[in-house]
Design an enzyme around this catalytic site. Structure first.
Site, PDB file in Angstrom:
ATOM      1  N   ARG A 129       4.823  -5.700  40.002  1.00 47.14           N
ATOM      2  CA  ARG A 129       4.341  -4.723  38.998  1.00 47.14           C
ATOM      3  C   ARG A 129       3.696  -3.500  39.659  1.00 47.14           C
ATOM      4  O   ARG A 129       3.081  -3.601  40.713  1.00 47.14           O
ATOM      5  CB  ARG A 129       3.379  -5.417  38.032  1.00 47.14           C
ATOM      6  N   SER A 174      -2.371   3.422  28.853  1.00 46.52           N
ATOM      7  CA  SER A 174      -2.722   2.153  29.504  1.00 46.52           C
ATOM      8  C   SER A 174      -4.229   1.935  29.530  1.00 46.52           C
ATOM      9  O   SER A 174      -4.969   2.660  30.196  1.00 46.52           O
ATOM     10  CB  SER A 174      -2.184   2.118  30.940  1.00 46.52           C
ATOM     11  N   GLN A 176      -5.534  -0.577  30.886  1.00 42.65           N
ATOM     12  CA  GLN A 176      -5.886  -1.105  32.212  1.00 42.65           C
ATOM     13  C   GLN A 176      -6.249   0.035  33.149  1.00 42.65           C
ATOM     14  O   GLN A 176      -7.218  -0.051  33.902  1.00 42.65           O
ATOM     15  CB  GLN A 176      -4.722  -1.912  32.788  1.00 42.65           C
ATOM     16  N   ASP A 327       1.513  -5.627  23.129  1.00 40.59           N
ATOM     17  CA  ASP A 327       1.816  -7.005  23.554  1.00 40.59           C
ATOM     18  C   ASP A 327       2.567  -7.796  22.486  1.00 40.59           C
ATOM     19  O   ASP A 327       2.981  -8.932  22.732  1.00 40.59           O
ATOM     20  CB  ASP A 327       0.523  -7.733  23.929  1.00 40.59           C
ATOM     21  N   ARG A 403       4.489 -14.426  26.955  1.00 41.93           N
ATOM     22  CA  ARG A 403       4.840 -13.982  25.595  1.00 41.93           C
ATOM     23  C   ARG A 403       6.343 -14.124  25.321  1.00 41.93           C
ATOM     24  O   ARG A 403       6.746 -14.291  24.167  1.00 41.93           O
ATOM     25  CB  ARG A 403       4.362 -12.556  25.358  1.00 41.93           C
TER      26      ARG A 403
HETATM   27  C1  S3P Z   1      -4.601  -4.874  28.565  1.00 43.48           C
HETATM   28  C2  S3P Z   1      -3.896  -3.705  28.417  1.00 43.48           C
HETATM   29  C3  S3P Z   1      -2.458  -3.656  28.145  1.00 43.48           C
HETATM   30  C4  S3P Z   1      -1.925  -5.010  27.693  1.00 43.48           C
HETATM   31  C5  S3P Z   1      -2.449  -6.142  28.520  1.00 43.48           C
HETATM   32  C6  S3P Z   1      -3.964  -6.188  28.443  1.00 43.48           C
HETATM   33  C7  S3P Z   1      -6.039  -4.795  28.857  1.00 43.48           C
HETATM   34  O1  S3P Z   1      -1.789  -3.283  29.327  1.00 43.48           O
HETATM   35  O2  S3P Z   1      -0.519  -5.013  27.725  1.00 43.48           O
HETATM   36  O3  S3P Z   1      -1.956  -7.387  28.063  1.00 43.48           O
HETATM   37  O4  S3P Z   1      -6.743  -5.834  28.743  1.00 43.48           O
HETATM   38  O5  S3P Z   1      -6.524  -3.707  29.187  1.00 43.48           O
HETATM   39  P1  S3P Z   1      -1.617  -1.740  29.775  1.00 43.48           P
HETATM   40  O6  S3P Z   1      -2.944  -1.191  30.056  1.00 43.48           O
HETATM   41  O7  S3P Z   1      -0.774  -1.799  31.015  1.00 43.48           O
HETATM   42  O8  S3P Z   1      -0.921  -1.085  28.627  1.00 43.48           O
END
Ligand code: S3P
Length: 455
Positions: A129, A174, A176, A327, A403
């Site tokens: 990733r 994102s 994250q 998700d 998932r």
């Molecule tokens: C998440 C953000 C999402 C999501 C992941 C959890 C998080 O990802 O798909 O399951 O806890 O911040 P992205 O930030 O890559 O969109």
């Protein structure tokens, strides 16, 4: 860690009606953040309802290796005695985040502005990733990264000795990446500013405020948000109640919609507006879904969800809703297969860089189960076959993605012929109790775990 152990094949067959209460596990996003912010605080943080899935357990181990005292006191009950902002110690060994992109990216952010060297790795899925999305903003704080070609894990991170606050506009939707930048900003003097074009899940902002950081969020007229964080706060330990995960609840709730004669209640599900898009979409598809006892718990809106078997119709999912249900596209595509008419899902290109390429994995599996799918770079169109019209019978691969495994388990429970899933083991990353829970609702032998030799 998932992917390390032997595969656990599953056969999903047509199920009897589902009835009763579906107690979904704690929210994965909130659980990672509670452990990380607890570890960055002064004093003892008490967490209730923590998700005890592999992803989160890997983050708990990482926080321990960075110097926090992390203890399990009972089911879902954990305490974290933190080291304070800037107080992380250099771990003696590699941090293994298992299957968790969230764990890896958030922890990288949390250590990027502390002058220690950390090494990160993960399972085969996580090692594929993209990490450039976090190493770009974290480098601006002064951190250095040495990864594999293409910016992949394993990777060494040398934290900035003299970090500087940054302003960063997210190039993709994102949470994250946003969270990694905010966590790094904690130990950078001055104001860190993160600008997002579309609002993504805001658990980090809410929880940072709860732990005493100065975080100001401004909605922009043109959409999206500006988040300002004042660096070097003293975070104070808190009591955190983790809401139940709307992304996990989506599976039993969808199953109730698809299996004739079902009625299931999923109590206390987190319904933060940045996470609730799937449920809005189900209602637009005509699902008999109601929200009961809406209230606030632990700073997050929650409700009890009641779903009855429903006749669904295809919809065009608005592009701007993608971030709030990112998700849930795999399970939505299963619901779409049982709807009348086409469901159009676009604007979700981020699905291609999840635990697997979820657009490709769902398209392949749905086609193998007799459903017509048209794939696009940013999504797909599923041609619905109606409530009793999905053949099933496919052999599908879960591709180290929890998932994908759960989505095809649900498809099999409502299809005409059994669906064979090569590996249900990844489900343990986010929903360790999935199979016993579905059985207790009435699925019984419809979900069968079979020895790898017989699959
Ligand atoms: C998440 C953000 C999402 C999501 C992941 C959890 C998080 O990802 O798909 O399951 O806890 O911040 P992205 O930030 O890559 O969109």
């Amino acid at each position: 860690m998932s992917g390390a152990g032997p595969a656990q094949p599953m056969i999903a067959r047509r199920s009897a009606p589902l009835k009763g209460e579906a107690n979904a596990p704690g929210d994965k996003s909130i659980s990672h953040r509670a452990l990380i912010l607890g570890a960055l605080s002064v004093g003892e943080t008490v967490i209730e309802g923590l998700l005890e899935g592999e992803d989160v357990l890997a983050t708990a181990a990482a926080m321990r290796s960075l110097g926090a005292q992390v203890e399990r006191r009972g089911p879902g009950a954990w305490t974290v005695v933190g080291v304070g902002v800037g107080g992380f110690l250099e771990p003696e060994n590699v941090i293994d985040c298992g299957n968790a992109g969230t764990g890896a990216r958030l922890i990288m952010g949390a250590v990027a502005t502390t002058p220690i060297t950390t090494f990160f790795t993960g399972d085969a899925s996580l090692r594929r990733r993209p990490m450039k999305r976090v190493t770009d903003p974290l480098s601006m704080f002064g951190a250095q990264f040495y990864g594999r070609q293409g910016g992949l894990l394993p990777m060494a991170l040398i934290g900035a000795a003299a970090p500087t606050a940054i302003e960063y506009t997210l190039p993709m939707a994102s949470a994250q990446v946003k969270s990694a930048a905010l966590l790094a900003g904690l130990n950078a003097p001055g104001e860190t500013r993160v600008i997002e074009g579309v609002a993504t899940r805001d658990h980090t902002e809410r929880m940072l405020q709860g732990f005493g950081a100065e975080v100001v969020v401004e909605e922009r007229a043109e959409g999206g948000r500006v988040i300002r964080l004042t660096g070097r706060p003293e975070l104070r330990a808190q009591r955190v109640t983790v809401a139940r995960d709307p992304s996990s609840a989506a599976f039993p709730v969808a199953a109730a919609a698809l299996v004739e004669g079902s009625e299931v209640v999923a109590p206390k599900i987190g319904l933060n507006p940045t996470r609730a898009g799937f449920y809005t979409t189900l209602q637009e598809m005509g699902a008999d879904l109601t929200f009961e006892n809406e209230r606030l718990e632990g700073g997050e809106p929650v409700a009890d969800l009641r779903m009855r078997f429903s006749t669904l119709k295809g919809v065009d999912v608005p592009l701007e809703r993608a971030a709030s249900m990112i998700d849930e596209y795999p399970i939505l595509s299963v619901c779409a297969a049982f709807a009348e008419g086409d469901t159009i899902m676009r604007g979700a290109e981020e699905l291609r860089v999840k635990e697997t390429d979820r657009i490709a994995a769902m398209a392949r599996g749905l086609i193998a189960c007799g459903v017509e799918v048209e794939e696009f770079p940013d999504g797909m169109v599923v041609r619905g076959r109606g409530a009793d019209g999905v053949r099933g019978g496919g052999k599908v691969r879960s591709e180290l993605d929890h998932r994908i495994a759960m989505s095809f388990a649900i498809l099999g429970m409502a299809a005409q012929e059994p669906v064979h899933i090569d590996d249900s083991q990844p489900i343990a990353t986010s929903f360790p109790n999935f199979t016993p829970l579905m059985r207790s609702l009435g699925a019984g032998d419809a979900l069968e775990l079979v020895p790898a030799s017989e699959a």
